[in-house]
Design an enzyme around this catalytic site. Structure first.
Site, PDB file in Angstrom:
ATOM      1  N   CYS A 258       5.672  -2.625  -1.250  1.00  0.00           N
ATOM      2  CA  CYS A 258       6.978  -2.036  -0.908  1.00  0.00           C
ATOM      3  C   CYS A 258       7.948  -2.108  -2.096  1.00  0.00           C
ATOM      4  CB  CYS A 258       7.531  -2.693   0.352  1.00  0.00           C
ATOM      5  SG  CYS A 258       8.735  -1.649   1.215  1.00  0.00           S
ATOM      6  N   HIS A 344       3.026  -1.386   4.260  1.00  0.00           N
ATOM      7  CA  HIS A 344       2.881  -2.821   4.519  1.00  0.00           C
ATOM      8  C   HIS A 344       1.504  -3.135   5.102  1.00  0.00           C
ATOM      9  CE1 HIS A 344       6.944  -4.746   4.024  1.00  0.00           C
ATOM     10  NE2 HIS A 344       7.246  -3.464   3.878  1.00  0.00           N
ATOM     11  N   GLU A 346       0.100  -5.964   5.704  1.00  0.00           N
ATOM     12  CA  GLU A 346       0.092  -7.071   6.683  1.00  0.00           C
ATOM     13  C   GLU A 346       0.391  -6.561   8.081  1.00  0.00           C
ATOM     14  OE1 GLU A 346       4.333  -6.437   6.363  1.00  0.00           O
ATOM     15  OE2 GLU A 346       2.703  -6.352   4.913  1.00  0.00           O
TER      16      GLU A 346
END
Length: 366
Positions: A258, A344, A346
């Protein structure tokens, strides 16, 4: 004034548009840049993501608060990071037995001013057309001139540096100190679940404040460097650009997510720009140009890397592209063990299609 479910509130946009609704969270006045998240779940993870610092979030899901909050399990940082919250229907009571408490108490304790009872479909359509802008929410001021005067004092997100305000102020460790690999994390506003994903793959982490000098980080002798997500405008973060430039020169593996992706892009001579709306949600389609496979991704960003510059670059190459608007979603640096993605992996909350990227980072360190 004390909160009741009928306490009035008002939302004022920078272009003069006004919405009336009901208060939630703390009674007061606060504002920031308004933007919307299309995720169907995971509101606590969103509110505690440091990347949302300075922003007022519109939840496009109709009902918010119905499953309450879990203080530790679903928090992505040590506090609520958003500047305000807007939703349609707000549940001040919750039904999940394992919840620690209600979202209303959680937001009130954190000092967050919000508004419900808003036609969020109309509001999002307005912002999609006009673009992101500043806003103000108040449950104590209702005079239009006073509201607009307070709104005028809110700084623009463009040109705003926020990472040094939300990052850790002291370096700390995470994971098993006997782990096979050591990863130095440059904390620009990192989410806890990102750190967990790296630690679970056999790494011992040391998380450094955003403005830590490279020499101090390198003295720990890590096997790789991770550059985190975070809030604000990457173009004004010269300190981070200088540090990540040294990461590259070390010839050790570098992975950015990001904001970390945008900083790595700046290091190799690319520029970033503020998007009309940005990407915030759990269902953004991204194509991996190396494998040819598509992934459904979790996203949260308002700035992006310029595609034409990346395609013309002799220092980096495009690896991932957004299938909705063909914006840059990933790059790798030529001749270096360095790569980054805008989304992202995760995905807390969200799908886990992109978690292989953590494995790629580990493989580069082996």
């Amino acid at each position: 004034m004390r909160f009741t479910e009928s306490t009035p509130a008002v939302l004022v946009l920078q272009d003069g548009t006004i919405f009336h609704g009901k208060a939630l969270g703390r009674i007061g006045t606060h504002g920031g840049e308004i933007c919307f998240n299309t995720g169907m779940t995971g509101y606590q993870e969103i509110y505690t993501d440091p990347s949302y610092a300075g922003q007022v979030i519109i939840n496009t899901t109709a009902h918010i608060g119905n499953y309450g909050v879990m203080q530790e399990a679903e928090a992505e940082s040590n506090k609520v990071q958003i500047a305000g919250m807007v939703c349609n229907e707000f549940a001040s009571v919750h039904s999940r037995e394992t919840a620690d408490g209600s979202l209303q108490d959680y937001l009130a304790d954190a000092g967050i001013v919000g508004i419900s009872g808003i036609d969020t479909r109309a509001l999002v359509r307005h912002i999609r057309t006009k673009g992101v802008m500043n806003c103000l929410i108040s449950s104590e001021i209702f005079e239009e001139a006073a509201l607009k005067a307070a709104l005028a004092k809110i700084p623009s997100m463009e040109g705003l540096e926020l990472s040094s305000q939300v990052c850790t102020q002291e370096a700390y460790f995470l994971g098993d100190e006997k782990a096979e690999r050591k990863v130095a994390v440059l904390d620009l506003g990192v989410k806890k679940s990102i750190l967990t994903n790296i630690a679970e793959r056999g790494c011992y982490l040391k998380v450094f404040p955003a403005k830590t000098p490279f020499a101090e980080i390198a003295a720990w002798n890590p096997d790789g460097y991770f550059v985190s997500n975070g809030p604000g405008d990457p173009a004004v973060m010269s300190y981070a650009i200088d540090t990540v430039s040294e990461f590259l020169k070390s010839d050790k593996p570098v992975f950015g997510i990001c904001l970390g992706h945008q900083i790595l892009a700046q290091v190799v001579g690319l520029t970033t720009y503020k998007m009309h709306n940005g990407h915030r949600g759990l269902n953004h389609p991204v194509k991996n140009l190396i494998t040819g496979l598509s992934e459904i991704t979790s996203q949260n960003h308002g700035f992006a890397v310029k595609m034409d510059e990346l395609k013309a670059s002799d220092r980096a190459e495009l690896t991932h592209i957004n299938l909705n608007d063909q914006t840059v979603e990933g790059l790798r640096v030529k001749g270096r063990k360095a790569f980054s993605v805008q989304h992202h992996p995760e995905a807390s909350p969200g799908p886990h299609d992109s978690r292989y990227l953590f494995d790629q980072f580990i493989d580069l360190m082996k």
